[in-house]
Motif scaffolding. Structure first.
Motif, PDB file in Angstrom:
ATOM      1  N   ASN A 243      -0.828   0.545  77.184  1.00 23.49           N
ATOM      2  CA  ASN A 243      -1.236   1.159  75.912  1.00 23.49           C
ATOM      3  C   ASN A 243      -0.413   0.644  74.733  1.00 23.49           C
ATOM      4  O   ASN A 243       0.701   0.139  74.911  1.00 23.49           O
ATOM      5  N   GLU A 245       1.064   2.141  72.271  1.00 22.85           N
ATOM      6  CA  GLU A 245       2.293   2.855  71.883  1.00 22.85           C
ATOM      7  C   GLU A 245       3.514   2.357  72.665  1.00 22.85           C
ATOM      8  O   GLU A 245       4.588   2.168  72.099  1.00 22.85           O
ATOM      9  N   ASP A 246       3.343   2.114  73.975  1.00 16.00           N
ATOM     10  CA  ASP A 246       4.502   1.824  74.830  1.00 16.00           C
ATOM     11  C   ASP A 246       4.645   0.361  75.242  1.00 16.00           C
ATOM     12  O   ASP A 246       5.755  -0.104  75.503  1.00 16.00           O
ATOM     13  N   HIS A 247       3.538  -0.369  75.305  1.00 15.60           N
ATOM     14  CA  HIS A 247       3.602  -1.665  76.003  1.00 15.60           C
ATOM     15  C   HIS A 247       3.371  -2.914  75.152  1.00 15.60           C
ATOM     16  O   HIS A 247       3.744  -4.002  75.565  1.00 15.60           O
ATOM     17  N   GLU A 249       2.312  -4.641  70.873  1.00 16.04           N
ATOM     18  CA  GLU A 249       1.955  -4.492  69.456  1.00 16.04           C
ATOM     19  C   GLU A 249       0.731  -5.361  69.187  1.00 16.04           C
ATOM     20  O   GLU A 249       0.562  -6.413  69.800  1.00 16.04           O
ATOM     21  N   SER A 260       5.817  -5.935  74.785  1.00 12.31           N
ATOM     22  CA  SER A 260       7.223  -5.495  74.749  1.00 12.31           C
ATOM     23  C   SER A 260       7.820  -5.687  76.146  1.00 12.31           C
ATOM     24  O   SER A 260       7.105  -5.999  77.104  1.00 12.31           O
ATOM     25  N   GLU A 262       8.873  -3.391  78.064  1.00 14.62           N
ATOM     26  CA  GLU A 262       8.245  -2.377  78.928  1.00 14.62           C
ATOM     27  C   GLU A 262       6.857  -2.842  79.370  1.00 14.62           C
ATOM     28  O   GLU A 262       6.420  -2.589  80.491  1.00 14.62           O
ATOM     29  N   GLY A 263       6.181  -3.543  78.456  1.00 15.84           N
ATOM     30  CA  GLY A 263       4.836  -4.054  78.759  1.00 15.84           C
ATOM     31  C   GLY A 263       4.870  -5.085  79.871  1.00 15.84           C
ATOM     32  O   GLY A 263       4.035  -5.055  80.789  1.00 15.84           O
ATOM     33  N   GLN A 266       5.619  -3.246  83.133  1.00 16.08           N
ATOM     34  CA  GLN A 266       4.473  -2.487  83.634  1.00 16.08           C
ATOM     35  C   GLN A 266       3.376  -3.410  84.180  1.00 16.08           C
ATOM     36  O   GLN A 266       2.782  -3.133  85.228  1.00 16.08           O
TER      37      GLN A 266
END
Length: 510
Positions: A243, A245-247, A249, A260, A262-263, A266
């Protein structure tokens, strides 16, 4: 203050054409007395005078007077003085800004005829196939009457047919057809495969759309690359698990996505791999394209799905680009997102932008209703000056202020209400929308209000009726909803276009 002291620079530009205008007007009575054969023979006379050393500028008054008289006889249209001024501006390699409805299509016949006398070819560029065909049929009558050959380039034409049409004195085409033919010619292995002649003189209709709005649009010819289609399907599923918000831009301006940390983590977890960039099992390319397909490419805006195929919709013309595909795996990512059959991936073999393409012409002229605002760009990039041509009569159109609504739905409901009211009193209405999706939303709202209307967008069932819809859009009480297909350069005649409809019906019966 400087304007008061030195005078309006635009007025000064127009003033220098005044003696030529007077000369053309003085020739009018003389040319009216000529028979059709004598008028046609003028073309041969001008060509001979060119061979003997006269210049196009010296021939201009007589050539323009010839075209004016031919236009009066063949089309029943006599060029106004302001249209002659527009023709002079185009011939001198400048941009003529002419207001909507001032007859830019007729203006193009003047410099096209004059420059075609050299035998090196003239291209008249319009924004879509419909306009190119209409202008070649309509304005081409003037050139054919005067003994010049007129060509037309349309999508789907065979190379031999293209070669024949490019060999004509004047050729009507769209910017994309000219561009792709140029690229194909550069990839040709023998001269027999080359369809174009050297690029000589070009008149661009709606010049700001082509040279500014689409200037950086790359035209690309691709070749196929074999890549496993399962990876696209898997990447599409992973993209749904990530998504914004988290993974990652989304950079809408650059049409790109940035994962990112985190992306990455994941995506690797969902794929059950250790590294997206592993050279033996690379995934990064697929994941990036899957996220782009999810976030930046929207169904019924950027593309439509029909007969199990993803087809691109041109953002500038609102038309379906049949046979065109996004390269570097992006089209496959969208096919995976829409769960249709995945076609083989393509790689770029040849590319050029419109900006670089049109700079290849020896001489370039253009016309539009809106060029003054981009004057600095035209001068800096293309070395083209902008001259504003006055209207033939004071304009009767009222430009009203914009109305802003809190929500999009409130806006569309207000548009539908206004359409219903205007339809009641019999005023023809054209509503411009930005996408297939928006045009269909408004169509539903009008159906709810029992307002009969025509819908013109990139869907095939509507494209087939395009000529008919545009020809009848000016009829009393007609309501037409269009994407930018019926935008630039489209003539909508008040009362409807009976002559075009008659030609259309005749073609059906023959």
């Amino acid at each position: 203050m400087l304007k008061a002291l030195l005078g309006d620079p635009n007025a000064r530009k127009l003033k220098k054409y005044q003696p030529l205008l007077t000369e053309i007007n003085l020739l009018e009575d003389e040319f009216k007395k000529l028979s059709d054969r004598e008028l046609r023979e003028k073309t041969t006379e001008y060509k001979q005078r060119l061979e003997k050393g006269e210049t196009l500028d010296e021939l201009l008054p007589e050539a323009f007077a010839t075209v004016r008289e031919a236009g009066r006889r063949v089309l029943g249209l006599r060029h106004f003085d302001v249209q002659l001024l527009g023709g002079m501006v185009l011939h001198s390699g400048q941009i003529a800004e002419m207001k909507t409805g001032e007859g830019k299509t007729l203006v193009a016949t003047l410099p096209a005829y004059l420059n075609a006398l050299t035998g090196k070819g003239v291209h008249i560029i319009t924004v879509n196939d419909y306009l190119a065909r209409r202008d070649a049929e309509w304005m081409g009558q003037v050139h054919r009457f005067l003994g010049l050959s007129v060509g037309l380039i349309q999508s789907g034409m065979e190379p031999r047919e293209r070669q024949k049409n490019y060999a004509c004195d004047i050729t009507y085409a769209t910017n994309s057809e000219i561009g792709f033919d140029y690229l194909r010619d550069n990839m040709a292995t023998t001269m027999e495969e080359v369809v174009q002649r050297p690029l000589n003189y070009c008149v661009i209709d709606e010049v700001d759309s082509i040279l500014i709005d689409e200037a950086r649009t790359p035209l690309i010819i691709s070749g196929q690359v074999e890549r496993p289609s399962e990876k696209y399907m898997r990447a599409a599923q992973v993209a749904l698990g990530l998504n914004k918000e988290d993974h990652y831009e989304v950079d809408e301006k650059a049409r790109n996505v940035i994962l990112s940390d985190e992306g990455y983590a994941q995506a690797e977890k969902l794929l059950e791999v250790k590294d997206l960039f592993d050279p033996n099992d690379p995934w990064a390319h697929y994941i990036f394209n899957a996220i782009k397909a999810k976030e930046l490419f929207i169904k019924d805006v950027n593309y439509i799905v029909r007969n199990g195929e993803v087809t691109i919709v041109d953002e500038f013309t609102g038309r379906v680009l049949q046979g065109r595909r996004w390269s570097d795996g992006l089209h496959q990512a969208i096919e995976a997102k829409e769960r249709v059959e995945i076609q083989p991936e393509t790689q770029t073999l040849a590319t050029i932008t419109y900006q670089n393409l049109f700079l290849l012409y020896n001489k370039l002229g253009g016309m539009t209703g809106t060029a003054k605002t981009e004057e600095a760009e035209f001068e800096k990039i293309y070395k083209l000056e902008v001259t504003i041509i006055p209207t033939n009569r004071p304009t009767g159109r009222r430009d009203v202020s914009d109305v802003v609504y809190k929500t999009e739905m409130a806006k569309w409901k207000a548009v539908a209400e206004e359409c219903a009211e205007l339809h009641e009193i019999g005023r023809p209405i054209l509503v411009g929308t930005t996408s297939v999706e928006k045009s269909e939303l408004l169509s539903r709202l009008l159906r709810d209000r029992n307002v009969p209307h025509n819908l013109l967008n990139a869907k095939p069932e509507n494209v087939e009726r395009e000529s008919e819809i545009i020809a009848q859009a000016g009829r009393k009480g007609a309501v037409t909803i269009a994407t930018n297909m019926a935008g630039r350069g489209t003539d909508i005649i008040l009362g409807g276009n009976a002559e075009y409809m008659a030609r259309l019906k005749l073609r059906e019966y023959l």
